[in-house]
Design a protein around this motif. Structure first.
Motif, PDB file in Angstrom:
ATOM      1  N   THR A 222       0.835  -1.207   0.000  1.00 42.38           N
ATOM      2  CA  THR A 222       0.000   0.000   0.000  1.00 42.38           C
ATOM      3  C   THR A 222       0.865   1.250   0.000  1.00 42.38           C
ATOM      4  O   THR A 222       0.535   2.248  -0.653  1.00 42.38           O
ATOM      5  CB  THR A 222      -0.947  -0.007   1.208  1.00 42.38           C
ATOM      6  N   ALA A 223       1.973   1.217   0.721  1.00 45.66           N
ATOM      7  CA  ALA A 223       2.897   2.358   0.706  1.00 45.66           C
ATOM      8  C   ALA A 223       3.376   2.633  -0.710  1.00 45.66           C
ATOM      9  O   ALA A 223       3.397   3.790  -1.162  1.00 45.66           O
ATOM     10  CB  ALA A 223       4.071   2.079   1.634  1.00 45.66           C
ATOM     11  N   ARG A 224       3.754   1.585  -1.424  1.00 46.63           N
ATOM     12  CA  ARG A 224       4.233   1.762  -2.803  1.00 46.63           C
ATOM     13  C   ARG A 224       3.116   2.285  -3.704  1.00 46.63           C
ATOM     14  O   ARG A 224       3.328   3.210  -4.506  1.00 46.63           O
ATOM     15  CB  ARG A 224       4.755   0.432  -3.346  1.00 46.63           C
ATOM     16  N   ALA A 225       1.917   1.704  -3.572  1.00 43.40           N
ATOM     17  CA  ALA A 225       0.802   2.103  -4.434  1.00 43.40           C
ATOM     18  C   ALA A 225       0.370   3.537  -4.156  1.00 43.40           C
ATOM     19  O   ALA A 225       0.072   4.299  -5.084  1.00 43.40           O
ATOM     20  CB  ALA A 225      -0.368   1.145  -4.236  1.00 43.40           C
TER      21      ALA A 225
ATOM     22  N   LEU B 239      -5.058 -14.079  -3.203  1.00 43.77           N
ATOM     23  CA  LEU B 239      -4.899 -12.634  -3.369  1.00 43.77           C
ATOM     24  C   LEU B 239      -3.463 -12.217  -3.106  1.00 43.77           C
ATOM     25  O   LEU B 239      -2.777 -12.805  -2.258  1.00 43.77           O
ATOM     26  CB  LEU B 239      -5.810 -11.892  -2.381  1.00 43.77           C
ATOM     27  N   GLN B 240      -3.011 -11.210  -3.817  1.00 38.52           N
ATOM     28  CA  GLN B 240      -1.688 -10.657  -3.589  1.00 38.52           C
ATOM     29  C   GLN B 240      -1.802  -9.351  -2.797  1.00 38.52           C
ATOM     30  O   GLN B 240      -2.836  -8.686  -2.830  1.00 38.52           O
ATOM     31  CB  GLN B 240      -0.989 -10.411  -4.929  1.00 38.52           C
ATOM     32  N   ALA B 241      -0.740  -9.017  -2.097  1.00 32.71           N
ATOM     33  CA  ALA B 241      -0.754  -7.776  -1.318  1.00 32.71           C
ATOM     34  C   ALA B 241      -1.094  -6.582  -2.199  1.00 32.71           C
ATOM     35  O   ALA B 241      -1.782  -5.645  -1.762  1.00 32.71           O
ATOM     36  CB  ALA B 241       0.601  -7.579  -0.646  1.00 32.71           C
ATOM     37  N   GLU B 242      -0.652  -6.622  -3.443  1.00 30.21           N
ATOM     38  CA  GLU B 242      -0.924  -5.522  -4.369  1.00 30.21           C
ATOM     39  C   GLU B 242      -2.417  -5.396  -4.681  1.00 30.21           C
ATOM     40  O   GLU B 242      -2.897  -4.293  -4.981  1.00 30.21           O
ATOM     41  CB  GLU B 242      -0.120  -5.715  -5.659  1.00 30.21           C
ATOM     42  N   ASP B 243      -3.151  -6.508  -4.631  1.00 29.39           N
ATOM     43  CA  ASP B 243      -4.598  -6.453  -4.844  1.00 29.39           C
ATOM     44  C   ASP B 243      -5.272  -5.648  -3.732  1.00 29.39           C
ATOM     45  O   ASP B 243      -6.166  -4.831  -3.976  1.00 29.39           O
ATOM     46  CB  ASP B 243      -5.191  -7.864  -4.877  1.00 29.39           C
ATOM     47  N   VAL B 244      -4.842  -5.902  -2.512  1.00 28.98           N
ATOM     48  CA  VAL B 244      -5.418  -5.182  -1.369  1.00 28.98           C
ATOM     49  C   VAL B 244      -4.991  -3.719  -1.405  1.00 28.98           C
ATOM     50  O   VAL B 244      -5.796  -2.817  -1.141  1.00 28.98           O
ATOM     51  CB  VAL B 244      -5.010  -5.853  -0.048  1.00 28.98           C
ATOM     52  N   ALA B 245      -3.738  -3.474  -1.745  1.00 32.37           N
ATOM     53  CA  ALA B 245      -3.251  -2.099  -1.855  1.00 32.37           C
ATOM     54  C   ALA B 245      -4.072  -1.305  -2.864  1.00 32.37           C
ATOM     55  O   ALA B 245      -4.414  -0.137  -2.638  1.00 32.37           O
ATOM     56  CB  ALA B 245      -1.775  -2.098  -2.243  1.00 32.37           C
ATOM     57  N   ALA B 246      -4.388  -1.936  -3.981  1.00 32.88           N
ATOM     58  CA  ALA B 246      -5.187  -1.260  -5.007  1.00 32.88           C
ATOM     59  C   ALA B 246      -6.569  -0.905  -4.475  1.00 32.88           C
ATOM     60  O   ALA B 246      -7.132   0.144  -4.816  1.00 32.88           O
ATOM     61  CB  ALA B 246      -5.300  -2.143  -6.252  1.00 32.88           C
ATOM     62  N   ALA B 247      -7.129  -1.775  -3.620  1.00 26.23           N
ATOM     63  CA  ALA B 247      -8.439  -1.491  -3.030  1.00 26.23           C
ATOM     64  C   ALA B 247      -8.366  -0.299  -2.090  1.00 26.23           C
ATOM     65  O   ALA B 247      -9.280   0.538  -2.048  1.00 26.23           O
ATOM     66  CB  ALA B 247      -8.948  -2.723  -2.285  1.00 26.23           C
ATOM     67  N   VAL B 248      -7.278  -0.202  -1.332  1.00 27.40           N
ATOM     68  CA  VAL B 248      -7.107   0.944  -0.428  1.00 27.40           C
ATOM     69  C   VAL B 248      -7.035   2.236  -1.235  1.00 27.40           C
ATOM     70  O   VAL B 248      -7.729   3.224  -0.929  1.00 27.40           O
ATOM     71  CB  VAL B 248      -5.839   0.781   0.439  1.00 27.40           C
TER      72      VAL B 248
END
Length: 223
Positions: free
Chosen positions: A18-21, A193-202
């Motif tokens: 999420t920090a990166r996204a 699910l990948q961490a990036e999937d959740v980050a995108a939702a945030v």
């Protein structure tokens, strides 16, 4: 003006993704976790718009201090992602370990409350957004799951907080993923699910128009 997002549990997994996204989407990011080395590496990767704050989020005074540091560095706070959490090694009630419950409840419940309590005065100034990591386990009844019960709390709290924040134009979103391939699990789960999937939702929740509040995003793996 560049907006600022504070993230707990930011050193790996969903928090780091999420920090990166968020940084890619143009946000400043204040990164909280206990591991200074991991945070420093992430800040070096992201660049000038990131800061590392070593913090035990179960320590209320430490959380208050971390929020103050973020505000001092970036001038204010527009959003918070209360993401830190953990499970237990021994599931169930009868055979469970109360010492594990104690540590998990303090992280999954009290740390969320401490983070909200510390951040809300700053979020109110900018009609900001509080995002928190829930779980599919907070929507379903799982046999003997104390972890699931903590996430039921998170889901209930997020709905109640959304109503409180709505009075002054703020928003609250609970992100509710199924199984995610993160260090939370001992073995890799590449099909989940990948961490990036959740980050995108945030980032999606944070990007909504001010007239709209996405109260919950529930993600499930396709596998």
């Amino acid at each position: 003006m560049t907006k600022t997002l504070l993230i707990t549990g930011a050193s790996s997994g969903i928090g780091a993704a999420t920090a990166r996204a968020a940084a890619e989407a143009g946000w400043n990011v204040a990164l909280l976790a206990r591991s200074q080395d991991k945070l420093d590496a992430l800040v070096e990767e992201i660049g000038e718009g990131a800061m590392a704050i070593a913090c035990d989020v179960t320590d209320r005074d430490a959380v208050m201090g971390a929020v103050s540091q973020a505000v001092e560095r970036f001038g204010g706070l527009d959003a918070v992602f209360a993401n830190a959490g953990k499970g237990v090694d021994t599931p169930g009630v009868e055979d469970g370990d109360p010492a594990e419950w104690h540590d998990m409840i303090h992280l999954n419940v009290m740390a969320v409350l401490y983070t909200a309590h510390a951040a809300l005065p700053e979020l109110r100034k900018r009609k900001g957004h509080f995002v928190v990591t829930g779980s599919k386990a907070g929507r379903d009844h799982l046999k003997g799951s104390i972890y699931g019960a903590t996430k039921w709390f998170v889901h209930g709290f997020a709905g109640n907080l959304a109503e409180e924040m709505r009075e002054w134009g703020g928003r609250c979103t609970v992100i509710s993923p199924g199984m995610v391939d993160t260090p939370f699990f001992d073995e890799a789960k590449p099909g989940k699910l990948q961490a990036e999937d959740v980050a995108a939702a945030v980032v999606f929740a944070l990007s909504q128009r001010k007239t709209s509040c996405v109260r919950e995003i529930h993600l499930m793996p396709n596998d």
